[in-house]
Design a protein around this motif. Structure first.
Motif, PDB file in Angstrom:
ATOM      1  N   GLU A  29      29.739  -7.642 -17.701  1.00 18.14           N
ATOM      2  CA  GLU A  29      30.273  -8.855 -18.312  1.00 18.14           C
ATOM      3  C   GLU A  29      30.271  -8.722 -19.832  1.00 18.14           C
ATOM      4  OE1 GLU A  29      31.554 -11.664 -16.893  1.00 18.14           O
ATOM      5  OE2 GLU A  29      31.368 -10.659 -14.961  1.00 18.14           O
ATOM      6  N   LEU A  30      31.276  -9.270 -20.460  1.00 20.02           N
ATOM      7  CA  LEU A  30      31.339  -9.279 -21.910  1.00 20.02           C
ATOM      8  C   LEU A  30      30.407 -10.358 -22.447  1.00 20.02           C
ATOM      9  CD1 LEU A  30      35.179  -8.912 -22.510  1.00 20.02           C
ATOM     10  CD2 LEU A  30      33.473  -7.148 -22.065  1.00 20.02           C
ATOM     11  N   ASP A  31      29.815 -10.091 -23.605  1.00 25.90           N
ATOM     12  CA  ASP A  31      28.928 -11.072 -24.224  1.00 25.90           C
ATOM     13  C   ASP A  31      29.532 -11.571 -25.530  1.00 25.90           C
ATOM     14  OD1 ASP A  31      28.528  -8.990 -26.039  1.00 25.90           O
ATOM     15  OD2 ASP A  31      26.477  -8.591 -25.396  1.00 25.90           O
ATOM     16  N   ALA A  32      28.804 -12.439 -26.211  1.00 28.07           N
ATOM     17  CA  ALA A  32      29.300 -13.034 -27.453  1.00 28.07           C
ATOM     18  C   ALA A  32      29.583 -11.976 -28.509  1.00 28.07           C
ATOM     19  CB  ALA A  32      28.297 -14.056 -27.982  1.00 28.07           C
ATOM     20  N   GLU A  33      28.789 -10.923 -28.555  1.00 26.57           N
ATOM     21  CA  GLU A  33      28.998  -9.870 -29.549  1.00 26.57           C
ATOM     22  C   GLU A  33      30.324  -9.144 -29.324  1.00 26.57           C
ATOM     23  OE1 GLU A  33      26.852  -5.876 -31.347  1.00 26.57           O
ATOM     24  OE2 GLU A  33      25.900  -6.950 -29.701  1.00 26.57           O
ATOM     25  N   ILE A  34      30.617  -8.809 -28.086  1.00 31.46           N
ATOM     26  CA  ILE A  34      31.869  -8.109 -27.797  1.00 31.46           C
ATOM     27  C   ILE A  34      33.063  -9.016 -28.056  1.00 31.46           C
ATOM     28  CG2 ILE A  34      33.261  -7.011 -26.002  1.00 31.46           C
ATOM     29  CD1 ILE A  34      30.634  -5.947 -24.805  1.00 31.46           C
ATOM     30  N   TYR A  35      32.968 -10.264 -27.608  1.00 33.80           N
ATOM     31  CA  TYR A  35      34.063 -11.196 -27.889  1.00 33.80           C
ATOM     32  C   TYR A  35      34.226 -11.382 -29.393  1.00 33.80           C
ATOM     33  CZ  TYR A  35      35.091 -12.559 -23.107  1.00 33.80           C
ATOM     34  OH  TYR A  35      35.497 -12.557 -21.793  1.00 33.80           O
ATOM     35  N   GLY A  36      33.126 -11.390 -30.127  1.00 31.23           N
ATOM     36  CA  GLY A  36      33.204 -11.500 -31.575  1.00 31.23           C
ATOM     37  C   GLY A  36      33.974 -10.348 -32.198  1.00 31.23           C
ATOM     38  N   ILE A  37      33.733  -9.139 -31.694  1.00 28.08           N
ATOM     39  CA  ILE A  37      34.451  -7.958 -32.178  1.00 28.08           C
ATOM     40  C   ILE A  37      35.942  -8.106 -31.886  1.00 28.08           C
ATOM     41  CG2 ILE A  37      34.797  -5.483 -31.796  1.00 28.08           C
ATOM     42  CD1 ILE A  37      31.713  -5.333 -31.293  1.00 28.08           C
ATOM     43  N   LEU A  38      36.270  -8.518 -30.678  1.00 29.65           N
ATOM     44  CA  LEU A  38      37.670  -8.695 -30.289  1.00 29.65           C
ATOM     45  C   LEU A  38      38.369  -9.746 -31.150  1.00 29.65           C
ATOM     46  CD1 LEU A  38      37.267  -8.628 -26.423  1.00 29.65           C
ATOM     47  CD2 LEU A  38      38.564  -6.977 -27.778  1.00 29.65           C
ATOM     48  N   ILE A  39      37.716 -10.872 -31.331  1.00 31.96           N
ATOM     49  CA  ILE A  39      38.317 -11.959 -32.103  1.00 31.96           C
ATOM     50  C   ILE A  39      38.446 -11.567 -33.565  1.00 31.96           C
ATOM     51  CG2 ILE A  39      37.921 -14.327 -32.940  1.00 31.96           C
ATOM     52  CD1 ILE A  39      36.845 -14.942 -30.085  1.00 31.96           C
TER      53      ILE A  39
END
Length: 75
Positions: A29-39
């Protein structure tokens, strides 16, 4: 995360998304850190559709964005 950060640092959104697809295929599962990188990367590239898509995924999964990520969504 190292490859993800490397591709993100040079603006390779397609490569980053490929890596994310591999991670998801492994059941991780993706976490806040990975989503942060994507965004952050989508923001730097001016891709508002991707910013909203990633933020929507985060919200649907109940993941709270960091203040920096939230600012990128608002801009």
């Amino acid at each position: 995360f190292m490859m993800l950060r490397l591709f993100a640092s040079v603006g390779e959104l397609d490569r980053v998304e490929d890596l994310i697809g591999e991670v998801k295929a492994e059941g991780i599962e993706l976490d806040a850190e990975i989503y942060g990188i994507l965004i952050d990367l989508a923001f730097k590239l001016g891709n508002k559709d991707k910013i909203l898509r990633y933020y929507g995924e985060m919200k649907a999964k109940g993941i709270k964005p960091s203040p920096e990520t939230f600012r990128a969504v608002l801009d």
